[in-house]
Design a protein around this motif. Structure first.
Motif, PDB file in Angstrom:
ATOM      1  N   PHE A  44      40.323  38.526  45.057  1.00  0.00           N
ATOM      2  CA  PHE A  44      40.246  37.468  46.119  1.00  0.00           C
ATOM      3  C   PHE A  44      39.212  37.736  46.920  1.00  0.00           C
ATOM      4  O   PHE A  44      38.929  38.974  47.601  1.00  0.00           O
ATOM      5  CB  PHE A  44      41.651  37.537  46.866  1.00  0.00           C
ATOM      6  N   GLY A  45      38.409  36.515  47.335  1.00  0.00           N
ATOM      7  CA  GLY A  45      37.427  36.659  48.175  1.00  0.00           C
ATOM      8  C   GLY A  45      36.160  37.227  47.837  1.00  0.00           C
ATOM      9  O   GLY A  45      35.189  37.024  48.351  1.00  0.00           O
ATOM     10  N   PHE A  46      36.107  37.343  46.488  1.00  0.00           N
ATOM     11  CA  PHE A  46      34.650  38.063  45.875  1.00  0.00           C
ATOM     12  C   PHE A  46      34.325  37.143  44.533  1.00  0.00           C
ATOM     13  O   PHE A  46      33.493  37.716  43.763  1.00  0.00           O
ATOM     14  CB  PHE A  46      34.787  39.446  45.428  1.00  0.00           C
ATOM     15  N   TYR A  47      34.993  36.046  44.247  1.00  0.00           N
ATOM     16  CA  TYR A  47      34.507  35.272  43.191  1.00  0.00           C
ATOM     17  C   TYR A  47      33.137  34.513  43.225  1.00  0.00           C
ATOM     18  O   TYR A  47      32.234  34.944  42.558  1.00  0.00           O
ATOM     19  CB  TYR A  47      35.473  34.218  42.759  1.00  0.00           C
ATOM     20  N   TYR A  67      30.254  23.019  34.394  1.00  0.00           N
ATOM     21  CA  TYR A  67      30.616  24.276  33.729  1.00  0.00           C
ATOM     22  C   TYR A  67      31.261  25.279  34.684  1.00  0.00           C
ATOM     23  O   TYR A  67      30.635  25.481  35.926  1.00  0.00           O
ATOM     24  CB  TYR A  67      29.304  24.930  33.242  1.00  0.00           C
ATOM     25  N   VAL A  68      32.451  25.949  34.545  1.00  0.00           N
ATOM     26  CA  VAL A  68      33.239  26.403  35.539  1.00  0.00           C
ATOM     27  C   VAL A  68      33.769  27.652  35.043  1.00  0.00           C
ATOM     28  O   VAL A  68      33.966  28.026  34.004  1.00  0.00           O
ATOM     29  CB  VAL A  68      34.080  25.421  36.187  1.00  0.00           C
ATOM     30  N   VAL A  69      34.255  28.458  36.129  1.00  0.00           N
ATOM     31  CA  VAL A  69      35.101  29.902  35.770  1.00  0.00           C
ATOM     32  C   VAL A  69      36.043  29.703  36.815  1.00  0.00           C
ATOM     33  O   VAL A  69      36.120  28.694  37.740  1.00  0.00           O
ATOM     34  CB  VAL A  69      34.226  31.013  36.075  1.00  0.00           C
ATOM     35  N   SER A  70      37.123  30.736  36.765  1.00  0.00           N
ATOM     36  CA  SER A  70      38.508  30.448  37.601  1.00  0.00           C
ATOM     37  C   SER A  70      39.070  31.630  38.053  1.00  0.00           C
ATOM     38  O   SER A  70      38.821  32.771  37.519  1.00  0.00           O
ATOM     39  CB  SER A  70      39.430  29.743  36.663  1.00  0.00           C
ATOM     40  N   GLN A  71      39.479  31.515  39.261  1.00  0.00           N
ATOM     41  CA  GLN A  71      40.214  32.679  39.719  1.00  0.00           C
ATOM     42  C   GLN A  71      41.517  32.990  38.594  1.00  0.00           C
ATOM     43  O   GLN A  71      41.913  31.887  38.016  1.00  0.00           O
ATOM     44  CB  GLN A  71      40.862  32.506  40.911  1.00  0.00           C
ATOM     45  N   ALA A  72      42.079  34.273  38.694  1.00  0.00           N
ATOM     46  CA  ALA A  72      43.033  34.463  37.570  1.00  0.00           C
ATOM     47  C   ALA A  72      44.185  34.188  38.055  1.00  0.00           C
ATOM     48  O   ALA A  72      45.523  34.233  37.401  1.00  0.00           O
ATOM     49  CB  ALA A  72      42.965  35.940  37.280  1.00  0.00           C
ATOM     50  N   SER A  73      44.504  34.172  39.609  1.00  0.00           N
ATOM     51  CA  SER A  73      45.818  34.142  40.379  1.00  0.00           C
ATOM     52  C   SER A  73      45.457  33.437  41.713  1.00  0.00           C
ATOM     53  O   SER A  73      44.331  33.476  42.181  1.00  0.00           O
ATOM     54  CB  SER A  73      46.480  35.246  40.536  1.00  0.00           C
ATOM     55  N   TRP A  74      46.491  32.585  42.326  1.00  0.00           N
ATOM     56  CA  TRP A  74      46.399  32.351  43.721  1.00  0.00           C
ATOM     57  C   TRP A  74      47.645  32.122  44.443  1.00  0.00           C
ATOM     58  O   TRP A  74      48.713  32.202  43.849  1.00  0.00           O
ATOM     59  CB  TRP A  74      45.675  30.805  43.746  1.00  0.00           C
ATOM     60  N   GLY A  75      47.599  32.111  45.652  1.00  0.00           N
ATOM     61  CA  GLY A  75      48.429  32.235  46.462  1.00  0.00           C
ATOM     62  C   GLY A  75      49.580  31.144  46.585  1.00  0.00           C
ATOM     63  O   GLY A  75      49.270  29.989  46.041  1.00  0.00           O
ATOM     64  N   LEU A 118      45.723  36.050  53.609  1.00  0.00           N
ATOM     65  CA  LEU A 118      45.832  37.112  52.705  1.00  0.00           C
ATOM     66  C   LEU A 118      46.614  36.737  51.532  1.00  0.00           C
ATOM     67  O   LEU A 118      47.540  37.473  51.123  1.00  0.00           O
ATOM     68  CB  LEU A 118      46.595  38.372  53.497  1.00  0.00           C
ATOM     69  N   PRO A 119      45.895  36.068  50.596  1.00  0.00           N
ATOM     70  CA  PRO A 119      46.590  35.775  49.338  1.00  0.00           C
ATOM     71  C   PRO A 119      46.833  36.772  48.472  1.00  0.00           C
ATOM     72  O   PRO A 119      47.667  36.647  47.517  1.00  0.00           O
ATOM     73  CB  PRO A 119      45.745  34.540  48.921  1.00  0.00           C
ATOM     74  N   SER A 120      46.187  37.717  48.473  1.00  0.00           N
ATOM     75  CA  SER A 120      45.961  39.039  47.691  1.00  0.00           C
ATOM     76  C   SER A 120      47.612  39.519  47.813  1.00  0.00           C
ATOM     77  O   SER A 120      48.231  39.929  46.759  1.00  0.00           O
ATOM     78  CB  SER A 120      45.055  39.976  47.965  1.00  0.00           C
ATOM     79  N   TYR A 121      48.280  39.131  49.107  1.00  0.00           N
ATOM     80  CA  TYR A 121      49.632  39.853  48.973  1.00  0.00           C
ATOM     81  C   TYR A 121      50.830  38.984  48.761  1.00  0.00           C
ATOM     82  O   TYR A 121      51.659  38.956  49.224  1.00  0.00           O
ATOM     83  CB  TYR A 121      49.781  40.480  50.629  1.00  0.00           C
TER      84      TYR A 121
END
Length: 342
Positions: free
Chosen positions: A288-291, A79-87, A98-101
């Motif tokens: 990013f970093g807080f999932y 059972y999983v959840v996901s990031q909305a975006s990635w670098g 710093l993938p947020s940028y």
């Protein structure tokens, strides 16, 4: 599989799509619940750029049903959840952690197909396992929680600080709960809708104000602080007026966080306040970093999410779901879509 395709602004079609083969590091997830957020609505309206015929949706949960040969962190039936975006893992920012940028991010529902479909294919490193006792409605909120956690981190909030939140929407109400969990002493919410302010009260707000009904709300709330102002002001409405009010309401040496998404220009920015009050205006983007921390909070049942979901739809009624969110009908706060109705 069935997927919801955005043909043009405000025109959604449900079509049959053939799933491609998985690459070695990819995972096939059977999508359960997808939350519709403000970004989705902006893409739907045509306000945000997106690739043609995109599948919308980026906040979801589901179950792993297949995995590429290189996948090692998740297994079938997880059972999983996901990031909305990635670098992109190629640019200067990604190479410096710093993938947020990132200059060319992979964004579900914008640059790549999203989750408003029966299945989605994503790289394994953007997935996080979550306990099965977390409901699908709770699990779909992980992106919103991670985003709020990043914003809270950037605010520098300290134990005992007082906080003013502007904007009791879905994200603002999550932020309210996080501020309380972080040990803020006095957390208030201002907005324009009584139903949302009532939700804030139910979630523990120490005070609420409908600013349409109190023309002197700034003066009155400053008096609450002994005319010192608030340690942290978090603008969660995405409005210019919210930013300007936050600057007026924050105390000397305090921090204003631009949490609500906006691309407006701010006319009349009082530069003298940055000098005389030494205030900080902080931007924030994504989670990013807080999932992992967001998952942990859900598993520990630290946040109330179910009551924030006011509307639920099957995938077959996706057009109605977006119409309600776009036009803010029926006191909608947050709509979710269930993509597999079996």
């Amino acid at each position: 599989m069935k997927a919801s395709i955005l043909r043009e602004a405000k025109k959604l079609d449900i079509v049959d799509v053939t799933l491609r083969e998985l690459k070695g590091n990819e995972v096939l997830v059977k999508v359960d619940c997808v939350g519709i957020c403000g970004t989705d609505v902006s893409v739907y309206r045509g306000d945000y750029g997106a690739k043609g015929n995109v599948v919308l949706g980026h906040e979801y949960n589901g179950t792993v049903v297949d995995a590429g040969e290189e996948v090692s962190k998740v297994n079938v039936n997880d059972y999983v959840v996901s990031q909305a975006s990635w670098g992109c893992n190629k640019c200067h920012w990604c190479n410096n952690g710093l993938p947020s940028y990132c200059e060319a991010p992979n964004m579900l529902g914008r640059t790549i197909d999203g989750s408003l479909a029966e299945y989605i294919i994503v790289p394994e490193n953007v997935l996080f396992k979550i306990n099965k006792d977390v409901s699908s409605i709770e699990a779909q909120s992980v992106v919103g929680i991670a985003t709020a956690l990043r914003a809270l981190h950037r605010s520098g909030l300290k134990l005992g600080d007082n906080v003013l939140l502007i904007g009791p929407g879905y994200s603002g109400l999550i932020m309210l709960q996080l501020c309380k969990l972080a040990g803020a002493r006095d957390v208030g919410m201002v907005g324009t809708r009584d139903s949302r302010l009532k939700a804030a009260q139910d979630l523990g707000a120490d005070f609420t104000v409908n600013i349409k009904q109190d023309s002197d709300w700034e003066k009155n709330l400053l008096q609450r602080t002994g005319n010192l102002g608030f340690d942290v002001c978090i603008e969660a409405s995405g409005t210019v007026s919210g930013v300007l009010s936050s600057i007026r309401m924050v105390k000397k040496g305090g921090t204003v966080v631009q949490f609500g998404t906006s691309f407006n220009k701010i006319d009349g920015l009082p530069q003298k306040d940055f000098y005389s009050k030494e205030i900080s205006l902080v931007g924030t983007k994504g989670g990013f970093g807080f999932y992992p921390k967001a998952v942990n909070l859900l598993e520990q049942k630290k946040l109330e999410i179910e009551s924030l979901i006011t509307h639920k739809y099957p995938l077959s009624e996706i057009a109605k779901a977006f119409e309600v969110m776009d036009q803010r009908l029926d006191n909608v706060l947050r709509a979710v879509v269930f993509c597999n109705e079996d």
